[in-house]
Design a protein around this motif. Structure first.
Motif, mmCIF file in Angstrom:
data_model
loop_
_atom_site.group_PDB
_atom_site.id
_atom_site.type_symbol
_atom_site.label_atom_id
_atom_site.label_comp_id
_atom_site.label_asym_id
_atom_site.label_seq_id
_atom_site.Cartn_x
_atom_site.Cartn_y
_atom_site.Cartn_z
ATOM 1 N N SER A 17 0.819 -1.215 0.000
ATOM 2 C CA SER A 17 0.000 0.000 0.000
ATOM 3 C C SER A 17 0.852 1.263 0.000
ATOM 4 O O SER A 17 1.654 1.501 0.902
ATOM 5 C CB SER A 17 -0.915 -0.018 1.229
ATOM 6 N N GLU A 18 0.619 2.105 -1.013
ATOM 7 C CA GLU A 18 1.352 3.361 -1.119
ATOM 8 C C GLU A 18 0.996 4.305 0.033
ATOM 9 O O GLU A 18 1.858 4.976 0.595
ATOM 10 C CB GLU A 18 1.048 4.041 -2.457
ATOM 11 N N SER A 19 -0.285 4.324 0.406
ATOM 12 C CA SER A 19 -0.702 5.272 1.447
ATOM 13 C C SER A 19 -0.065 4.920 2.795
ATOM 14 O O SER A 19 0.319 5.805 3.554
ATOM 15 C CB SER A 19 -2.226 5.337 1.552
ATOM 16 N N ILE A 20 0.074 3.625 3.081
ATOM 17 C CA ILE A 20 0.731 3.235 4.332
ATOM 18 C C ILE A 20 2.198 3.670 4.306
ATOM 19 O O ILE A 20 2.712 4.236 5.264
ATOM 20 C CB ILE A 20 0.599 1.709 4.573
ATOM 21 N N TYR A 21 2.848 3.441 3.164
ATOM 22 C CA TYR A 21 4.246 3.852 2.994
ATOM 23 C C TYR A 21 4.377 5.358 3.211
ATOM 24 O O TYR A 21 5.252 5.822 3.947
ATOM 25 C CB TYR A 21 4.724 3.444 1.595
ATOM 26 N N GLU A 22 3.479 6.134 2.596
ATOM 27 C CA GLU A 22 3.533 7.595 2.703
ATOM 28 C C GLU A 22 3.281 8.067 4.142
ATOM 29 O O GLU A 22 3.907 9.009 4.610
ATOM 30 C CB GLU A 22 2.520 8.250 1.756
ATOM 31 N N GLU A 23 2.383 7.393 4.817
ATOM 32 C CA GLU A 23 2.072 7.741 6.212
ATOM 33 C C GLU A 23 3.309 7.568 7.103
ATOM 34 O O GLU A 23 3.636 8.435 7.908
ATOM 35 C CB GLU A 23 0.995 6.792 6.745
ATOM 36 N N ILE A 24 3.961 6.417 6.922
ATOM 37 C CA ILE A 24 5.156 6.119 7.729
ATOM 38 C C ILE A 24 6.259 7.130 7.425
ATOM 39 O O ILE A 24 6.925 7.649 8.317
ATOM 40 C CB ILE A 24 5.642 4.668 7.476
ATOM 41 N N LYS A 25 6.409 7.426 6.137
ATOM 42 C CA LYS A 25 7.414 8.399 5.706
ATOM 43 C C LYS A 25 7.150 9.765 6.367
ATOM 44 O O LYS A 25 8.067 10.412 6.873
ATOM 45 C CB LYS A 25 7.341 8.515 4.180
ATOM 46 N N ALA A 26 5.877 10.169 6.388
ATOM 47 C CA ALA A 26 5.512 11.462 6.987
ATOM 48 C C ALA A 26 5.812 11.463 8.487
ATOM 49 O O ALA A 26 6.348 12.445 9.022
ATOM 50 C CB ALA A 26 4.039 11.752 6.736
ATOM 51 N N ASP A 27 5.498 10.353 9.162
ATOM 52 C CA ASP A 27 5.792 10.249 10.600
ATOM 53 C C ASP A 27 7.293 10.362 10.851
ATOM 54 O O ASP A 27 7.739 10.992 11.808
ATOM 55 C CB ASP A 27 5.298 8.903 11.156
ATOM 56 N N PHE A 28 8.060 9.698 9.993
ATOM 57 C CA PHE A 28 9.509 9.709 10.150
ATOM 58 C C PHE A 28 10.053 11.125 9.928
ATOM 59 O O PHE A 28 10.919 11.598 10.662
ATOM 60 C CB PHE A 28 10.168 8.709 9.170
ATOM 61 N N GLN A 29 9.483 11.804 8.921
ATOM 62 C CA GLN A 29 9.957 13.161 8.627
ATOM 63 C C GLN A 29 9.657 14.130 9.765
ATOM 64 O O GLN A 29 10.418 15.056 10.019
ATOM 65 C CB GLN A 29 9.372 13.646 7.299
ATOM 66 N N GLU A 30 8.571 13.869 10.451
ATOM 67 C CA GLU A 30 8.220 14.684 11.615
ATOM 68 C C GLU A 30 9.317 14.556 12.691
ATOM 69 O O GLU A 30 9.689 15.512 13.346
ATOM 70 C CB GLU A 30 6.898 14.186 12.179
ATOM 71 N N MET A 31 9.803 13.308 12.810
ATOM 72 C CA MET A 31 10.864 13.018 13.775
ATOM 73 C C MET A 31 12.175 13.702 13.354
ATOM 74 O O MET A 31 12.885 14.271 14.181
ATOM 75 C CB MET A 31 11.034 11.503 13.845
ATOM 76 N N ILE A 32 12.466 13.667 12.052
ATOM 77 C CA ILE A 32 13.678 14.316 11.537
ATOM 78 C C ILE A 32 13.651 15.804 11.866
ATOM 79 O O ILE A 32 14.668 16.395 12.249
ATOM 80 C CB ILE A 32 13.798 14.120 9.996
ATOM 81 N N ALA A 33 12.461 16.407 11.751
ATOM 82 C CA ALA A 33 12.322 17.841 12.009
ATOM 83 C C ALA A 33 12.728 18.193 13.439
ATOM 84 O O ALA A 33 13.214 19.293 13.707
ATOM 85 C CB ALA A 33 10.889 18.276 11.740
ATOM 86 N N LYS A 34 12.546 17.229 14.356
ATOM 87 C CA LYS A 34 12.878 17.497 15.767
ATOM 88 C C LYS A 34 14.343 17.220 16.084
ATOM 89 O O LYS A 34 14.814 17.522 17.170
ATOM 90 C CB LYS A 34 12.026 16.590 16.668
ATOM 91 N N SER A 35 15.075 16.594 15.149
ATOM 92 C CA SER A 35 16.441 16.156 15.455
ATOM 93 C C SER A 35 17.431 17.320 15.420
ATOM 94 O O SER A 35 17.153 18.376 14.849
ATOM 95 C CB SER A 35 16.879 15.082 14.463
ATOM 96 N N GLU A 36 18.573 17.081 16.019
ATOM 97 C CA GLU A 36 19.563 18.141 16.169
ATOM 98 C C GLU A 36 20.416 18.303 14.907
ATOM 99 O O GLU A 36 20.698 19.392 14.457
ATOM 100 C CB GLU A 36 20.470 17.792 17.356
ATOM 101 N N TYR A 37 20.824 17.172 14.340
ATOM 102 C CA TYR A 37 21.744 17.188 13.203
ATOM 103 C C TYR A 37 20.939 16.947 11.934
ATOM 104 O O TYR A 37 20.423 15.861 11.702
ATOM 105 C CB TYR A 37 22.791 16.085 13.424
ATOM 106 N N LYS A 38 20.797 17.993 11.117
ATOM 107 C CA LYS A 38 19.874 17.895 9.979
ATOM 108 C C LYS A 38 20.571 17.665 8.640
ATOM 109 O O LYS A 38 19.934 17.620 7.600
ATOM 110 C CB LYS A 38 19.006 19.144 9.921
ATOM 111 N N GLU A 39 21.896 17.485 8.666
ATOM 112 C CA GLU A 39 22.609 17.345 7.385
ATOM 113 C C GLU A 39 22.722 15.887 6.919
ATOM 114 O O GLU A 39 23.482 15.578 6.021
ATOM 115 C CB GLU A 39 24.003 17.966 7.468
ATOM 116 N N GLN A 40 21.971 14.985 7.540
ATOM 117 C CA GLN A 40 22.029 13.590 7.103
ATOM 118 C C GLN A 40 21.297 13.413 5.773
ATOM 119 O O GLN A 40 20.325 14.103 5.498
ATOM 120 C CB GLN A 40 21.368 12.687 8.157
ATOM 121 N N ASN A 41 21.784 12.483 4.948
ATOM 122 C CA ASN A 41 21.067 12.140 3.717
ATOM 123 C C ASN A 41 20.125 10.997 4.053
ATOM 124 O O ASN A 41 20.571 9.899 4.361
ATOM 125 C CB ASN A 41 22.040 11.677 2.631
ATOM 126 N N ILE A 42 18.822 11.254 4.014
ATOM 127 C CA ILE A 42 17.861 10.234 4.429
ATOM 128 C C ILE A 42 17.013 9.783 3.239
ATOM 129 O O ILE A 42 16.450 10.599 2.524
ATOM 130 C CB ILE A 42 16.978 10.749 5.584
#
Lengths: 320, 415
Positions: free
Chosen positions: B150-175
């Motif tokens: 399911s694409e929508s499940i994949y997109e949901e998880i990706k969005a959740d993960f990106q929310e977490m990235i936004a809170k992280s300290e080091y933002k120069e990682q290639n994800i």
């Protein structure tokens, strides 16, 4: 068999420097660099290190790396050979020549002595091997000379239990490996601090694969024993594997001896090291053969076939 | 050949070992005898598929429980690269092993179970990779076969993960996000027909595209002296070489250098590698150098370029990840080891435990338990040359060694 060019050991050091006076940038081989780093940490952190030398390709590679690590000083520790008495004669001749060229001390301790002293009991019959008996002789030798670090050529790609081994692997008084309680190893900060009675096994080529070792030997033109190259040998076949027909190897009467063109991929105790059919007579051909091979190197070691956890059990008891 | 070091992290049953086994299988890296062993064991366990986790779970206890306890190292190669994979445990109590694996890796694969999405352990895994500043992160959203790709499940998880990235300290990682099925092989080595909505690379293609570098990355040149080489032979009677590994940047003959902590200066006279001399050596090389002047240099000293001096001091602040069952308590003595330098140190204080879900820190805590990360103030008996971890990974990190048991009790990242 003259297969390799003149060894670097025999070159006069000063002459070498003058003739190799490069104006280039040093090319980095990350695995070589890592191994040299480890060798230097061992010598700096331990009082009495020793290099476990079997005469096999991995320990020969270790010797070259040690030469590189301490040049122009000589290798600052002795070599220790645990002799099962079932060696390929080619290996012993090679060992003695190498030691003489390097000017390092060689210590030999014999499994036969441990048997004679009643410390271990020789296995009997068809699958008898002295391989596991080595452990007792090794631990006794470490204690006799008070070695606190034993450098070995084990690689993580060889076997599943070895895949979990540390670079600096701490052993207790009994030489035992506590696999569930290993020290974490972070970055290049190698912790060699040990308590009285403990010692450490050190594995500088942990991260090398069999192919890495062979490629390095070929690139460096390192001399190795002739049994690694294809040669005609009296052999017999058992359980689909080819065995050398020597006195040290038990043979049933109906097991027929034939001459075959073979070479060995590992050089262990004769009684547990099988040969492979091969026509690889040069290092380049050997490298090619390894690259194309679909059988792992330890696939030719009968001692690992005894049970799925054979290596892990031996390691817990102090095998290296 | 290039060597790329990767770590894997995932929770229990995320299929981490299965993923590695799948890569080995699909790249023809499993030898016939190993494959036969896996087939026999899978059959004996009553599976109707090949259990690839058997390729990596090496200890008896692991095979009994079907989980990974310790870091296993796995090797495979493609046409262009050699890969070293540190397969680390997902259980919370093995966080220290995960930190260990990530410390020597340039890239990390974080596994997420498509049915469960981003869970508490995903936060922890990403937090550690962020803390250690692992450069390339691959988020493998696994078990896509169990959610009908399911694409929508994949997109949901990706969005959740990106929310977490936004809170992280080091933002120069290639994800990078990749939908996979380790069990069936979708998007691992071969492109999946089940994910027409995904146009990115397969996992292996992505790894192939990464530039293999050492984990220490480009930075200021640091040369921690491992030992002094004095052969005292006729040819080399006055030879005095400093053996060590070059980190961060190149070192050249003629470079103006400063020795720390003594602050004495000289110039690089020669760079040796075995019996050859070079004008220049790159980062990552283990060489031996000589200097123009006779200086008093010993193991533990650090050689740097004149214009790039690090901090030198007896006190530092660091984030520490604790790895021992015995708690880290203020007032306790440890040996602090950074590279070749080992100094007796004392914990001055713990000023908080950092929550690994990016929700801030508990400032009331004044000790660190196993697997916790906290802010620690350390006093040393001698001055240490150090950088912040953000500037230099080797001179910005250290381990703490228990003075009684000699075990590696923790790892620190200098602020």
């Amino acid at each position: 068999m003259e297969l390799v060019t003149k060894d670097r050991n025999t070159i006069d050091p000063l002459e070498a420097i003058e003739t190799h006076n490069n104006t280039a940038t040093l090319a980095i081989n990350p695995l070589e660099s890592e191994a040299i780093y480890i060798f230097r940490e061992v010598v700096a952190q331990f009082e009495k290190p020793v290099l476990l030398f079997s005469g096999g390709k991995d320990s020969i590679t270790l010797v070259r790396l040690a030469q590189k690590a301490f040049y122009p000083s000589k290798i600052p520790f002795p070599l220790l050979h645990i002799d099962t008495g079932h060696n390929f004669p080619e290996t012993i001749a090679f060992r003695d020549k190498l030691v003489k060229e390097l000017g390092v001390e060689l210590i030999v301790r014999y499994v036969q002595d441990s048997i004679d002293q009643g410390k271990v009991i020789e296995e009997k019959g068809k699958y008898a091997s002295r391989n596991s008996l080595q452990t007792t002789t090794l631990l006794d030798a470490l204690e006799e000379f008070k070695f606190d670090a034993a450098i070995g050529g084990a690689r993580r790609d060889e076997e599943k239990a070895r895949a979990k081994e540390r670079i600096f692997s701490v052993r207790d008084d009994f030489g035992q490996w506590d696999e569930k309680n290993q020290r974490p190893e972070l970055f290049d900060h190698l912790n060699g601090k040990i308590s009285l009675g403990q010692n450490v096994r050190v594995f500088p080529i942990s991260n090398w694969t069999e192919l890495d070792v062979w490629s390095y030997i070929a690139k460096e033109k390192i001399e190795i024993p002739s049994i690694y190259f294809a040669h005609t040998r009296k052999t017999f076949v058992r359980d689909g594997m080819i065995w050398s027909a020597d006195d040290a190897v038990y043979r049933e009467e109906d097991e027929v001896v034939e001459e075959r063109l073979v070479r060995f991929r590992t050089v262990g105790d004769m009684s547990c090291t099988a040969a492979v059919l091969s026509d690889a007579v040069t290092l380049e051909k050997v490298v090619e053969e390894i690259r194309a091979s679909t059988i792992s190197e330890r696939g030719a070691r009968i001692d690992d076939k005894r049970s799925e956890a054979a290596m892990e059990k031996r390691k817990q008891q102090g095998y290296f | 050949m290039e060597v790329l070091k990767i770590a894997t992290a995932g929770s229990v049953d995320d299929g981490k070992s299965t993923l590695i086994g799948r890569i080995l299988y699909d790249t023809q890296s499993l030898t016939t005898d190993k494959l036969e062993a896996i087939e026999a064991k899978s059959k004996a366990n009553g599976f109707d598929y090949l259990d690839f986790s058997l390729a990596t779970d090496g200890l008896v206890a692991e095979r009994e429980q079907g989980i990974t306890i310790d870091v296993a190292h796995i090797y495979f190669s493609s046409k262009t690269k050699s890969y070293i994979v540190a397969d680390t445990p997902g259980h919370i109590e093995y966080t220290r092993n995960m930190v260990t694996g990530a410390s020597t890796s340039q890239a990390s694969i974080i596994l997420v179970d498509a049915r469960k999405g981003v869970i508490e352990q995903t936060y922890r895994h990403f937090f550690i990779n962020n803390l250690l500043r692992v450069k390339d992160i691959i988020v493998a959203i696994n078990k896509m076969d169990l959610v009908d790709f399911s694409e929508s499940i994949y997109e949901e998880i990706k969005a959740d993960f990106q929310e977490m990235i936004a809170k992280s300290e080091y933002k120069e990682q290639n994800i990078t996000f990749i939908p996979v099925s380790a069990l069936l092989g979708d998007n691992v080595v071969a492109t999946s027909e089940n994910t027409p909505w995904y146009s990115g690379n397969t996992l292996l293609d992505h790894l192939e595209g990464l530039e293999a570098q050492d984990v220490y990355e480009q930075s200021h040149m640091r040369f921690p002296v491992q030992m002094v080489i004095r052969p005292k032979q006729t040819h080399f009677h006055d030879f005095r070489g400093y053996a060590g590994k070059i980190y961060g940047d190149d070192l050249e003959v003629g470079d103006e250098i400063t020795v720390l902590p003594s602050l004495t200066t000289s110039r690089v006279k020669e760079i040796y590698f075995f019996d050859q001399k070079f004008d220049k050596a790159g980062r990552g090389s283990s060489c031996t150098i000589t200097l123009e002047d006779d200086l008093n240099i010993s193991r533990g000293d650090m050689i740097v370029k004149n214009a790039e001096r690090p901090n030198v001091g007896k006190q530092l602040e660091a984030k520490v990840c604790w790895m021992d069952t015995k708690e880290l308590q203020p007032g306790t003595q440890y040996f602090l080891q950074s590279g070749s330098n080992r100094i007796l140190a004392k914990i001055k204080g713990v000023s908080g435990v950092i929550h690994t879900d990016f929700s801030g820190e508990d400032i009331t805590a004044n000790s660190l338990k196993l697997n916790e990360v906290g802010n620690v103030n350390i006093l040393m008996s001698r001055p240490l040359a150090y950088d912040s971890y953000t500037e230099n990974k080797i001179s910005g990190s250290f381990i703490l060694i228990d003075a009684h048991t000699n075990t590696t009790a923790g790892v620190g990242f200098v602020k």
